[in-house]
Design a protein around this motif. Structure first.
Motif, PDB file in Angstrom:
ATOM      1  N   TYR A  46     -50.081  40.714 104.602  1.00  0.00           N
ATOM      2  CA  TYR A  46     -49.842  40.596 103.159  1.00  0.00           C
ATOM      3  C   TYR A  46     -48.394  40.922 102.792  1.00  0.00           C
ATOM      4  O   TYR A  46     -47.889  40.464 101.780  1.00  0.00           O
ATOM      5  CB  TYR A  46     -50.767  41.519 102.371  1.00  0.00           C
ATOM      6  CG  TYR A  46     -52.211  41.095 102.286  1.00  0.00           C
ATOM      7  CD1 TYR A  46     -52.706  39.997 102.993  1.00  0.00           C
ATOM      8  CD2 TYR A  46     -53.097  41.790 101.494  1.00  0.00           C
ATOM      9  CE1 TYR A  46     -54.038  39.632 102.906  1.00  0.00           C
ATOM     10  CE2 TYR A  46     -54.434  41.421 101.394  1.00  0.00           C
ATOM     11  CZ  TYR A  46     -54.892  40.343 102.105  1.00  0.00           C
ATOM     12  OH  TYR A  46     -56.212  39.977 102.002  1.00  0.00           O
ATOM     13  N   HIS A  49     -46.001  38.000 101.871  1.00  0.00           N
ATOM     14  CA  HIS A  49     -46.281  37.111 100.754  1.00  0.00           C
ATOM     15  C   HIS A  49     -45.569  37.578  99.481  1.00  0.00           C
ATOM     16  O   HIS A  49     -45.632  38.743  99.120  1.00  0.00           O
ATOM     17  CB  HIS A  49     -47.785  37.022 100.505  1.00  0.00           C
ATOM     18  CG  HIS A  49     -48.498  36.351 101.633  1.00  0.00           C
ATOM     19  ND1 HIS A  49     -48.585  34.991 101.743  1.00  0.00           N
ATOM     20  CD2 HIS A  49     -49.115  36.863 102.728  1.00  0.00           C
ATOM     21  CE1 HIS A  49     -49.245  34.690 102.836  1.00  0.00           C
ATOM     22  NE2 HIS A  49     -49.583  35.803 103.461  1.00  0.00           N
ATOM     23  N   SER A  51     -46.241  37.316  96.346  1.00  0.00           N
ATOM     24  CA  SER A  51     -47.054  37.950  95.299  1.00  0.00           C
ATOM     25  C   SER A  51     -47.337  39.414  95.639  1.00  0.00           C
ATOM     26  O   SER A  51     -47.336  40.274  94.751  1.00  0.00           O
ATOM     27  CB  SER A  51     -48.357  37.188  95.073  1.00  0.00           C
ATOM     28  OG  SER A  51     -49.068  37.039  96.271  1.00  0.00           O
ATOM     29  N   HIS A  83     -56.892  40.234  92.122  1.00  0.00           N
ATOM     30  CA  HIS A  83     -56.455  38.849  91.920  1.00  0.00           C
ATOM     31  C   HIS A  83     -55.459  38.451  93.010  1.00  0.00           C
ATOM     32  O   HIS A  83     -55.600  37.391  93.634  1.00  0.00           O
ATOM     33  CB  HIS A  83     -55.839  38.690  90.526  1.00  0.00           C
ATOM     34  CG  HIS A  83     -55.326  37.319  90.253  1.00  0.00           C
ATOM     35  ND1 HIS A  83     -56.150  36.251  90.011  1.00  0.00           N
ATOM     36  CD2 HIS A  83     -54.057  36.849  90.205  1.00  0.00           C
ATOM     37  CE1 HIS A  83     -55.412  35.166  89.829  1.00  0.00           C
ATOM     38  NE2 HIS A  83     -54.140  35.509  89.935  1.00  0.00           N
ATOM     39  N   VAL A  84     -54.465  39.287  93.246  1.00  0.00           N
ATOM     40  CA  VAL A  84     -53.448  38.994  94.262  1.00  0.00           C
ATOM     41  C   VAL A  84     -54.068  38.966  95.654  1.00  0.00           C
ATOM     42  O   VAL A  84     -53.856  38.017  96.415  1.00  0.00           O
ATOM     43  CB  VAL A  84     -52.284  40.018  94.199  1.00  0.00           C
ATOM     44  CG1 VAL A  84     -51.372  39.891  95.404  1.00  0.00           C
ATOM     45  CG2 VAL A  84     -51.500  39.851  92.905  1.00  0.00           C
ATOM     46  N   SER A  86     -57.183  38.609  96.646  1.00  0.00           N
ATOM     47  CA  SER A  86     -58.181  37.549  96.885  1.00  0.00           C
ATOM     48  C   SER A  86     -57.485  36.218  97.133  1.00  0.00           C
ATOM     49  O   SER A  86     -57.934  35.425  97.969  1.00  0.00           O
ATOM     50  CB  SER A  86     -59.179  37.451  95.730  1.00  0.00           C
ATOM     51  OG  SER A  86     -58.551  37.034  94.554  1.00  0.00           O
ATOM     52  N   ARG A  87     -56.397  35.960  96.426  1.00  0.00           N
ATOM     53  CA  ARG A  87     -55.625  34.731  96.685  1.00  0.00           C
ATOM     54  C   ARG A  87     -55.038  34.763  98.086  1.00  0.00           C
ATOM     55  O   ARG A  87     -55.041  33.753  98.794  1.00  0.00           O
ATOM     56  CB  ARG A  87     -54.514  34.574  95.652  1.00  0.00           C
ATOM     57  CG  ARG A  87     -55.014  34.089  94.326  1.00  0.00           C
ATOM     58  CD  ARG A  87     -53.924  33.699  93.337  1.00  0.00           C
ATOM     59  NE  ARG A  87     -52.580  33.736  93.832  1.00  0.00           N
ATOM     60  CZ  ARG A  87     -51.561  34.349  93.219  1.00  0.00           C
ATOM     61  NH1 ARG A  87     -51.760  34.990  92.092  1.00  0.00           N
ATOM     62  NH2 ARG A  87     -50.354  34.323  93.732  1.00  0.00           N
ATOM     63  N   ASN A  90     -57.668  34.143 100.818  1.00  0.00           N
ATOM     64  CA  ASN A  90     -58.034  32.725 100.935  1.00  0.00           C
ATOM     65  C   ASN A  90     -56.960  31.904 101.618  1.00  0.00           C
ATOM     66  O   ASN A  90     -57.247  30.828 102.119  1.00  0.00           O
ATOM     67  CB  ASN A  90     -58.334  32.148  99.557  1.00  0.00           C
ATOM     68  CG  ASN A  90     -59.589  32.727  98.946  1.00  0.00           C
ATOM     69  OD1 ASN A  90     -60.508  33.111  99.667  1.00  0.00           O
ATOM     70  ND2 ASN A  90     -59.630  32.803  97.628  1.00  0.00           N
ATOM     71  N   ASN A  91     -55.717  32.418 101.648  1.00  0.00           N
ATOM     72  CA  ASN A  91     -54.613  31.678 102.252  1.00  0.00           C
ATOM     73  C   ASN A  91     -54.351  32.056 103.699  1.00  0.00           C
ATOM     74  O   ASN A  91     -53.547  31.417 104.360  1.00  0.00           O
ATOM     75  CB  ASN A  91     -53.327  31.878 101.435  1.00  0.00           C
ATOM     76  CG  ASN A  91     -53.395  31.197 100.102  1.00  0.00           C
ATOM     77  OD1 ASN A  91     -54.051  30.172  99.961  1.00  0.00           O
ATOM     78  ND2 ASN A  91     -52.748  31.754  99.102  1.00  0.00           N
TER      79      ASN A  91
END
Length: 92
Positions: A46, A49, A51, A83-84, A86-87, A90-91
């Motif tokens: 993470y 990324h 975000s 929100h961050v 979970s996105r 999924n990526n």
């Protein structure tokens, strides 16, 4: 894009991992805007990324890398954190 001072961040994470059980390839973060924060364990991937780097930048602006909880504290509400992440989940 946020610039994170990785050597000091990595040092803080290593010290934290000595005290708490965190699976290899993950890091623990404390999330919340009040004194009552919740601990979550997230994949190190993470960190790459944008975000998630935005969340880290907020943490650096508010706390530097000296966190009272002993781990990385992200000063946002849990909904924004979910929100961050979970996105990102999924990526991956």
């Amino acid at each position: 894009m946020a610039i994170i001072r990785l050597p000091s961040f990595i040092s803080s994470v290593k010290q934290f991992h000595k005290l708490h059980s965190v699976p290899k390839g993950h890091l623990a973060v404390y999330v919340g805007e009040t004194e009552k924060k919740k601990r979550y364990v997230v994949p190190i991937a993470y960190l790459n990324h944008p975000s998630f780097q935005d969340l880290l930048q907020k943490a650096e602006e508010e706390f530097g890398f000296q966190h009272s909880m002993g781990g990385l504290t992200i000063p946002c509400n849990e909904g924004a954190f979910f929100h961050v992440t979970s996105r990102l989940m999924n990526n991956l």
